[in-house]
Enzyme design. Structure first.
Site, mmCIF file in Angstrom:
data_model
loop_
_atom_site.group_PDB
_atom_site.id
_atom_site.type_symbol
_atom_site.label_atom_id
_atom_site.label_comp_id
_atom_site.label_asym_id
_atom_site.label_seq_id
_atom_site.Cartn_x
_atom_site.Cartn_y
_atom_site.Cartn_z
ATOM 1 N N SER A 95 0.807 -1.223 0.000
ATOM 2 C CA SER A 95 0.000 0.000 0.000
ATOM 3 C C SER A 95 0.839 1.271 0.000
ATOM 4 O O SER A 95 0.321 2.353 -0.293
ATOM 5 C CB SER A 95 -0.935 0.014 1.213
ATOM 6 O OG SER A 95 -0.199 0.146 2.421
ATOM 7 N N LYS A 166 1.035 4.885 6.833
ATOM 8 C CA LYS A 166 0.456 5.713 5.765
ATOM 9 C C LYS A 166 1.173 7.066 5.754
ATOM 10 O O LYS A 166 1.942 7.386 6.653
ATOM 11 C CB LYS A 166 -1.048 5.940 5.979
ATOM 12 C CG LYS A 166 -1.896 4.670 6.062
ATOM 13 C CD LYS A 166 -1.932 3.899 4.760
ATOM 14 C CE LYS A 166 -2.744 2.610 4.908
ATOM 15 N NZ LYS A 166 -2.643 1.750 3.700
#
Length: 291
Positions: A95, A166
């Site tokens: 990701s 993230k």
């Protein structure tokens, strides 16, 4: 003077040497050292493994004990370092590609936000997603969980299911919109050029418009088409934003594999973004979940 050695002959009348008594202890010995004190034979018999004794001069025990103690001290030191200063994390998914790749081990700086400093736009952070990305903390066997947490703290296992990595896109008060007429992400009205995105990915396949509540963060992955991030949790309790106090630390270094040993570069993509207006944005948050 006669210097020739004289031979002594046995007197034929003297008695012969006595035969050894089989029951006697002397009969079981083939050699006796002259002048050695007599006593019981304490040497280990054949096939007997004698335990190494401590050296009377140094007081040291068997080497495996020293090795085990040293190993335990090292593990405790690494756990304390991991808990308070810097913790290794294993990257389990793509990701965050190309910035972070599957199998990378990163070192998270836990002191980055410890002294009044807060995450900034562009920072790559690790956070506990309980209450934002994960609504309920997973339960399981406590012993297995403890072993896994220890291995994860040393970077030997994948992180907990509640831990995520993230990039910070918006901080408290920011209005984050995607996408504008040119297909770009904007923050507080400023268009953001994102060089860290996976080549071929768009900033978002689904439009959103969100004002980030104070004390929280809007986070997204660099591989936008493969990232489950704040966009996916807009309709959940918490609205997809992550509380600042849930941030574990900032990802500062890639330490494994050696071929990728480098720092996680800071991004200047948000340098032109103005601060949010003092009175707040006039448009309320709205959006829909990322499909």
């Amino acid at each position: 003077m006669d210097t020739e050695a004289q031979h002594t002959e046995r007197d034929p009348s003297s008695p012969a040497d006595p035969q050894p008594d089989p029951a006697s202890d002397d009969g079981s010995r083939s050699v006796r050292v002259s002048g050695a004190p007599e006593g019981p034979d304490t040497s280990p018999g054949p096939g007997t493994d004698a335990e190494p004794e401590a050296d009377p001069d140094t007081g040291r025990g068997p080497s495996w004990r020293r090795t085990g103690l040293l190993g335990a001290v090292c593990v405790v030191f690494l756990l304390l370092l991991s808990h308070f200063v810097a913790q290794p994390f294993l990257i389990p998914s793509g990701s965050m590609e190309p910035t972070l790749q599957v199998g990378d081990r990163i070192l998270v700086n836990k002191l980055a936000y410890r002294f009044s400093s807060e995450p900034r736009r562009g920072d790559v952070v690790v956070f506990d997603g309980t209450g934002s990305f994960v609504q309920e903390e997973p339960t399981g066997d406590p012993v297995t969980g403890l072993l896994h947490d220890t291995a994860a703290a040393l970077g030997l296992a994948a992180p907990d299911e509640t831990d995520f990595v993230k990039r910070v896109v918006g901080v408290g008060g920011d209005r984050v919109v995607c996408c504008d007429a040119t297909g770009r992400l904007t923050v507080n009205g400023a268009r953001v050029q994102e060089p860290y995105l996976t080549p071929g990915d768009r900033p978002s396949d689904v439009p959103f418009d969100i004002v980030v509540p104070p004390g929280t963060l809007w986070v997204m992955g660099d591989h936008r088409s493969q990232s489950s991030d704040s966009r996916d949790h807009l309709g959940n309790p918490g609205g997809g934003v992550v509380p600042v106090d849930k941030v574990v630390g900032r990802a500062d270094w890639i330490v494994w594999p050696f071929g990728r040993w480098t720092t996680v570069s800071e991004s200047d993509a948000y340098d032109a973004v103005p601060p949010p207006p003092a009175g707040g944005h006039q448009v309320g948050p709205r959006g829909r979940a990322h499909g």
